[in-house]
Design an enzyme around this catalytic site. Structure first.
Site, PDB file in Angstrom:
ATOM      1  N   LYS A 165       0.828  -1.193   0.000  1.00 63.67           N
ATOM      2  CA  LYS A 165       0.000   0.000   0.000  1.00 63.67           C
ATOM      3  C   LYS A 165       0.875   1.259   0.000  1.00 63.67           C
ATOM      4  O   LYS A 165       2.038   1.219   0.410  1.00 63.67           O
ATOM      5  CB  LYS A 165      -0.892   0.023   1.251  1.00 63.67           C
ATOM      6  CG  LYS A 165      -1.935  -1.081   1.315  1.00 63.67           C
ATOM      7  CD  LYS A 165      -2.687  -1.017   2.635  1.00 63.67           C
ATOM      8  CE  LYS A 165      -3.730  -2.119   2.727  1.00 63.67           C
ATOM      9  NZ  LYS A 165      -4.883  -1.879   1.856  1.00 63.67           N
ATOM     10  N   ARG A 178     -10.226 -11.706   1.722  1.00 66.68           N
ATOM     11  CA  ARG A 178     -11.058 -12.791   1.180  1.00 66.68           C
ATOM     12  C   ARG A 178     -10.323 -14.126   1.215  1.00 66.68           C
ATOM     13  O   ARG A 178     -10.948 -15.187   1.286  1.00 66.68           O
ATOM     14  CB  ARG A 178     -11.505 -12.429  -0.234  1.00 66.68           C
ATOM     15  CG  ARG A 178     -10.388 -12.292  -1.257  1.00 66.68           C
ATOM     16  CD  ARG A 178     -10.766 -11.417  -2.438  1.00 66.68           C
ATOM     17  NE  ARG A 178     -10.804 -10.005  -2.072  1.00 66.68           N
ATOM     18  CZ  ARG A 178     -11.100  -9.023  -2.920  1.00 66.68           C
ATOM     19  NH1 ARG A 178     -11.397  -9.295  -4.178  1.00 66.68           N
ATOM     20  NH2 ARG A 178     -11.116  -7.770  -2.527  1.00 66.68           N
TER      21      ARG A 178
END
Length: 506
Positions: A289, A363
Site C-alpha cells: 500500500k 477474502r
C-alpha cells in the site's frame, strides 16, 4: 458509570419533587409548540414562567438538538438545568432522538457535573417504545465518554482527564418501569461490547497481534463461560487452510484460528456463525500500500474485533441462542516468503485461487473460515470484514455494505441495523459478476479484472465458499473507524449484530 431507573408520573407529581431532586444537572426536553407540556411545563411553573420566556425570546433555539444550560435557577435545588430543544414535532423520529441525546450529553460533559437526571425518556418517539429510548440514552452517553488511554503516559491521561459522569438517573413513566429495565441492561451490555471492539481496533499492531486477539478471546471465555479454542499453525495446516496460511506466511507473527462458542439454548439448535476478518496489520504484502495513512491498517482486524465485542454483549445479556465465532487472525506483510502476484494457492474447500493482488488478502483468509463453518451445520453465517476501499467509495461512512442471496437473512440484518441505528445497505450479488473472477490458471482469481465493482467482486468471491448454508457478508471498511483528526474505531457493527441475534433468539 451507574445507571438508575426512576419511575415518575409528572401529571400527578407535586411541584416540590422537581424542585428538590438531588443531582448535579437536570436534562429536560422542550417542544417548540404554543403550550409547554409534561416535565417542561412543570419546570416552567416552578420557575414562574422562565422556560416560556426563554422559548419565546429565542434564547432556546427551535432547531432540534439546540441546548441552553441554566445555572443556579431560583427555586430549583439542582445547580444546573439543561434545556434541550426537541423541535416542533409532536413526536421525534428515532434519528432525531439520537441526535438530540448526543447534543444534550455533550453539553453536560462540558461541565463538571458528576451526576445527571435524564428526562428525555418520557418523550414520544415514532415507531419506538420507551425501552428503545432508554437503551439509546445509555448508548449515546457511553459512546461519548469512551477514552483510549492504554498506550498513553499517566501525565498525558491526567492532562486530558475530562469530567466523566458517574451516576445517571433515567426518569420513565411508571407503567414502563419493568420493560425499560431490560432495555437498559441491553444497552449497557452492547456498550461494553462496543468499548471492547473500539479498544482492540485502536491498539497498535505491535500490541494487537494475532496472539493478542487469541488472549482476549480466552479471557472472554473465562469471564463469561464461553467455550474458546485457539488453533495454532500446525493445526491449521492439518485442516489444509492453504489460502489463509498463504497470507500469514509473510509475517513473523504466527497465525491463530480462534473459535468461540456461546451455548444459550439446547445444543441441538443450529447456531448462527459470525466470521470476523482478523488481519491485525495489512501492509498490502508484495502489492504494498502507499505509505500515507498506512497506520490505519491496524484497523483491518475490526471484523474480528466486532465478533469479540458481540460475544461480550450477548454473554452479558445471556442471550438464549447458540452462536459460534470464527476469527482467522494473521498479519499481511511483505517478505521473501510472502505471497507473490501470480501465485496459486489451494483453499480448504479444495478450490484453487490465483493471487493477482496480495492486497486482496481478506477474502483469502475468510474463505477458509467459511468452509470451516460448515462443520457446525449453521442456521446462518455472517462474515464481517473491512474488506474493500470500493465499498467506501460506493457508500461512504454511513452504511455498511450488505451482500446476500438470502432475502430473509438480508431483511433481518437490514431491520436490525435500522433498529440499532447501525445501518447497512444491500448491494447486488448477481451471477453475471462471477465472470470477472475467471482465471486461466486456477479455479478463480482473487480479484476481478479492472477496478469496476470492487466490493461486489469481493463478495462474489466469498459467495463461492458459502453455498451450503444461508450466508451474508458485511463490508465495514467505511464504518469500522474514522480517520483524520477524529481517528478512532467506532465499534460498528456490534449494535447491528447484537440486535440481529436478539431478534433471532425471539
Amino acid at each position: 458509570m451507574d445507571f438508575i431507573i426512576e419511575a415518575y408520573d409528572w401529571k400527578k407529581a407535586a411541584d416540590s419533587t422537581l424542585l428538590h431532586i438531588n443531582t448535579d444537572c437536570i436534562i429536560v426536553g422542550v417542544f417548540h409548540t404554543q403550550t409547554l407540556s409534561g416535565i417542561a411545563q412543570k419546570l416552567d411553573v416552578a420557575t414562574k414562567g422562565l422556560i416560556s420566556r426563554l422559548v419565546k425570546s429565542g434564547d432556546l433555539n427551535a432547531k432540534a438538538g439546540s441546548t441552553l444550560m441554566l445555572y443556579e435557577v431560583v427555586g430549583i435545588s439542582a445547580p444546573r438545568v439543561l434545556l434541550v430543544s426537541l423541535g416542533r414535532q409532536v413526536a421525534l423520529s428515532p434519528k432525531t432522538f439520537i441526535d438530540v441525546s448526543r447534543a444534550a450529553w455533550r453539553a453536560v460533559l462540558d461541565t463538571r457535573a458528576a451526576s445527571a437526571t435524564w428526562m428525555l425518556t418520557q418523550v414520544d418517539i415514532n415507531n419506538r417504545d420507551s425501552s428503545w429510548g432508554v437503551r439509546m440514552s445509555a448508548l449515546t452517553l457511553r459512546e461519548l465518554t469512551y477514552r483510549y488511554t492504554q498506550t498513553k503516559s499517566k501525565v498525558e491521561i491526567d492532562a486530558n482527564n475530562d469530567s466523566i459522569i458517574k451516576k445517571v438517573v433515567i426518569v420513565v413513566d411508571p407503567e414502563y418501569k419493568q420493560a425499560v429495565r431490560h432495555g437498559l441492561d441491553e444497552g449497557i451490555a452492547i456498550a461494553n461490547g462496543i468499548d471492547l471492539t473500539r479498544e482492540l481496533g485502536n491498539l497498535p499492531g505491535n500490541i494487537c497481534t494475532p496472539a493478542y486477539l487469541a488472549s482476549i478471546a480466552k479471557h472472554l471465555g473465562i469471564n463469561w463461560s464461553l467455550k474458546v479454542d485457539v488453533l495454532e499453525q500446525k493445526q491449521i495446516e492439518i485442516l489444509k487452510m492453504g489460502s489463509f496460511l498463504s497470507v500469514a506466511k509473510g509475517s513473523a507473527q504466527p497465525p491463530k484460528f480462534i473459535v468461540l462458542e456461546h451455548q444459550g439454548t439446547d445444543a441441538k439448535q443450529a447456531p448462527v456463525v459470525l466470521v470476523g476478518k482478523g488481519i491485525t496489520f495489512d501492509s498490502g504484502g508484495i502489492s504494498i500500500k502507499p505509505g500515507e495513512s498506512m497506520d490505519e491498517m491496524k484497523y483491518d482486524m475490526c471484523g474480528a474485533g466486532s465478533v469479540l465485542g458481540t460475544f461480550r454483549a450477548i454473554a452479558e445479556i445471556n442471550l438464549q441462542l447458540n452462536v459460534v465465532g470464527l476469527i482467522p487472525a494473521c498479519e499481511n506483510m511483505p517478505s521473501g516468503n510472502a505471497n507473490k502476484p501470480g501465485d496459486i494457492v489451494t483453499s480448504m474447500s479444495g478450490q484453487t485461487i490465483e493471487v493477482l493482488n496480495t492486497d486482496a488478502e481478506g477474502r483469502l483468509v475468510l474463505c477458509d473460515a467459511l468452509t470451516y463453518a460448515e462443520r457446525f451445520k449453521p442456521a446462518a453465517v455472517i462474515d464481517i470484514a473491512t474488506l474493500t476501499g470500493a465499498c467506501v467509495i460506493a457508500l461512504g461512512h454511513h452504511n455498511s455494505g450488505l451482500f446476500s442471496k438470502n432475502d430473509a437473512l438480508a431483511d433481518m440484518l437490514l431491520a436490525a441495523g435500522l433498529y440499532a441505528s447501525d445501518t447497512a445497505w444491500r448491494l447486488p450479488l448477481d451471477e453475471e459478476y462471477q465472470e470477472q473472477l475467471k482465471s486461466n490458471f486456477a479455479d478463480m482469481a482473487n480479484i476481478g479484472g479492472g477496478r469496476s465493482a470492487g466490493s461486489v467482486m469481493a463478495a462474489c468471491f466469498l459467495e463461492r465458499f458459502s453455498r451450503s448454508y444461508p450466508w451474508a457478508h458485511l463490508d465495514i471498511a467505511g464504518t469500522a473507524w474514522k480517520g483524520g483528526r477524529e481517528k478512532s474505531a467506532t465499534g460498528r457493527p456490534v449494535s447491528l449484530l447484537t440486535q440481529f441475534l436478539i431478534d433471532r433468539a425471539k
